[in-house]
Scaffold this active site. Structure first.
Site, mmCIF file in Angstrom:
data_model
loop_
_atom_site.group_PDB
_atom_site.id
_atom_site.type_symbol
_atom_site.label_atom_id
_atom_site.label_comp_id
_atom_site.label_asym_id
_atom_site.label_seq_id
_atom_site.Cartn_x
_atom_site.Cartn_y
_atom_site.Cartn_z
ATOM 1 N N VAL A 1 2.893 1.142 3.923
ATOM 2 C CA VAL A 1 2.450 2.520 4.164
ATOM 3 C C VAL A 1 2.613 2.961 5.621
ATOM 4 O O VAL A 1 2.343 4.105 5.959
ATOM 5 C CB VAL A 1 0.987 2.784 3.687
ATOM 6 C CG1 VAL A 1 0.896 2.729 2.180
ATOM 7 C CG2 VAL A 1 0.005 1.843 4.344
ATOM 8 N N TYR B 1 6.149 -1.168 -5.725
ATOM 9 C CA TYR B 1 4.982 -0.856 -6.562
ATOM 10 C C TYR B 1 5.399 -0.232 -7.893
ATOM 11 O O TYR B 1 6.338 -0.707 -8.521
ATOM 12 C CB TYR B 1 4.007 0.074 -5.818
ATOM 13 C CG TYR B 1 3.751 -0.319 -4.398
ATOM 14 C CD1 TYR B 1 3.152 -1.541 -4.107
ATOM 15 C CD2 TYR B 1 4.099 0.505 -3.338
ATOM 16 C CE1 TYR B 1 2.904 -1.912 -2.797
ATOM 17 C CE2 TYR B 1 3.852 0.141 -2.026
ATOM 18 C CZ TYR B 1 3.262 -1.061 -1.771
ATOM 19 O OH TYR B 1 3.031 -1.420 -0.495
ATOM 20 N N TYR C 1 -6.225 -10.324 6.126
ATOM 21 C CA TYR C 1 -5.351 -9.328 5.496
ATOM 22 C C TYR C 1 -5.192 -8.097 6.387
ATOM 23 O O TYR C 1 -4.077 -7.639 6.644
ATOM 24 C CB TYR C 1 -5.938 -8.946 4.121
ATOM 25 C CG TYR C 1 -5.223 -7.801 3.446
ATOM 26 C CD1 TYR C 1 -4.005 -7.990 2.804
ATOM 27 C CD2 TYR C 1 -5.766 -6.512 3.460
ATOM 28 C CE1 TYR C 1 -3.343 -6.924 2.197
ATOM 29 C CE2 TYR C 1 -5.113 -5.451 2.851
ATOM 30 C CZ TYR C 1 -3.900 -5.664 2.228
ATOM 31 O OH TYR C 1 -3.247 -4.604 1.640
ATOM 32 N N SER D 1 2.287 -3.375 4.180
ATOM 33 C CA SER D 1 2.518 -4.259 3.028
ATOM 34 C C SER D 1 3.767 -5.129 3.116
ATOM 35 O O SER D 1 3.946 -6.010 2.276
ATOM 36 C CB SER D 1 2.583 -3.428 1.748
ATOM 37 O OG SER D 1 1.293 -3.102 1.345
ATOM 38 N N LYS E 1 3.112 -8.667 3.159
ATOM 39 C CA LYS E 1 2.837 -9.389 1.906
ATOM 40 C C LYS E 1 3.965 -10.371 1.578
ATOM 41 O O LYS E 1 3.742 -11.395 0.933
ATOM 42 C CB LYS E 1 2.643 -8.384 0.754
ATOM 43 C CG LYS E 1 1.362 -7.540 0.896
ATOM 44 C CD LYS E 1 1.273 -6.456 -0.164
ATOM 45 C CE LYS E 1 -0.106 -5.820 -0.310
ATOM 46 N NZ LYS E 1 -0.405 -4.713 0.566
HETATM 47 N N1 GLN Z 1 -3.015 -2.080 4.755
HETATM 48 C C1 GLN Z 1 -2.660 -1.279 3.622
HETATM 49 C C2 GLN Z 1 -3.767 -1.301 2.612
HETATM 50 O O1 GLN Z 1 -4.356 -2.304 2.435
HETATM 51 C C3 GLN Z 1 -1.399 -1.813 3.033
HETATM 52 C C4 GLN Z 1 -0.948 -1.016 1.823
HETATM 53 C C5 GLN Z 1 0.505 -0.730 1.793
HETATM 54 O O2 GLN Z 1 1.245 -0.843 2.761
HETATM 55 N N2 GLN Z 1 0.953 -0.271 0.652
HETATM 56 O O3 GLN Z 1 -4.074 -0.334 1.968
#
Ligand code: GLN
Length: 305
Positions: free
Chosen positions: A259, A241, A189, A61, A64
């Site tokens: 993650v 988050y 993505y 993420s 992002k």
């Molecule tokens: N690739 C992970 C997902 O889409 C990214 C989520 C994350 O890092 N929180 O679930």
């Protein structure tokens, strides 16, 4: 500084035993939960590091942030806000519920999965390949590293198991938030999440934001001051988050987790910090990584508040 980082990493190694690796993406299950590393790049380009700072992991993420920067460069904030707002969430990063019940169907913010997938649809590029390259090329610039690549094992793992993301994306197609081909946008993505980086790469990324959009190494401006401001504000309120509030109290820095176990933090006007600790808490944030940032923030008085 080097001694301080080493002391902080060793002190917090015990925390790598808590929490869990993100096994919902099967490819991530092989990550080593014992890893703990930190890398700092300050706005003059000085570097400091300790622990497992050179271990590769997938950006997840934290990508992002790069998609959001590109979308802000390619559209103005007003236009982007019609599709994605910048409000925090009290739900998990892959939650579906708010898309139906809040905010006129817009994803709450670009730091959660729904918002990031919609953000990618707003990035310049007529084909999925062009959209991927738009963000990938910018990621190379902002990490000051041309040698970052997709981990294909993780990419296929995400693509074959990413049904929650598929659900979010198709829901957004049904409400008109995304107009493009959903599988193509999801593919971009998944690829972006699967790019392998190190703590150094995300520390550089943080340093550019700390330096209001200017690369510390070359002095080249790659992001406007206005956009870096927006990105840091959204990182502060949404980057961790549904734990962003607690993180603001304990660490007090704009940050973004993934993650894969990475966290990128920004100390405005001072430095970028990259940490890695693959075992995660319930919100999907690195437990030991947060502990390292907490200690650093305390020791060096880094909180922006
Ligand atoms: N690739 C992970 C997902 O889409 C990214 C989520 C994350 O890092 N929180 O679930």
């Amino acid at each position: 500084m080097k001694d301080l980082l080493e002391t902080i990493v060793e002190k917090n190694r015990k925390w790598t035993k808590y929490g869990n690796i993100a096994t919902y993406i099967p490819g991530l299950a092989n990550s080593d939960a014992d890893h703990l590393g930190v890398f700092i790049c300050d706005i003059r380009g000085e570097e400091y590091f300790a622990g497992d700072y050179d271990v590769k992991f997938t950006i997840q993420s934290i990508s992002k942030i790069v998609s959001f920067i590109c979308a802000l460069i390619d559209n103005d904030f007003q236009k982007l806000s019609k599709k994605i707002s910048v409000e925090p969430t009290a739900d998990g990063f892959n939650s579906i519920v708010n898309l139906e019940t809040k905010n006129g169907h817009r994803p709450l913010n670009p730091m959660i999965n729904a918002g990031a997938i919609a953000t990618i649809s707003m990035v310049n590029g007529l084909t999925p390949k062009e959209k991927f390259n738009r963000v990938y090329d910018f990621m190379k610039k902002v990490t000051n590293n041309n040698h970052i690549y997709i981990n294909n094992n993780i990419y296929y793992s995400e693509k074959t198991t990413g049904d929650r993301n598929r659900a979010l994306a198709y829901y957004m197609k049904s409400t008109g938030i995304i107009e493009e081909n959903i599988e193509e946008i999801l593919n971009v993505y998944f690829k972006l999440c699967s790019i392998e980086i190190t703590c150094k790469d995300i520390a550089y990324m943080g340093a550019v934001l700390a330096n209001d959009g200017i690369l510390p190494m070359s002095g080249e401006r790659i992001i406007t001051k206005e956009i870096s401001k927006i990105v840091k504000a959204v990182m502060t309120t949404c980057g961790m988050y549904d734990s962003s509030g607690k993180f603001a109290v304990k660490v007090g820095l704009p940050a973004k987790s993934g993650v894969g176990g990475g966290i990128m933090a920004v100390v405005p006007k001072k430095m970028g910090i990259g940490v890695l600790g693959p075992a995660l808490d319930e919100s999907g944030n690195s437990i030991a990584g947060i502990k390292v940032l907490e200690d650093l923030s305390k020791e060096l008085d880094l909180s922006i508040f």
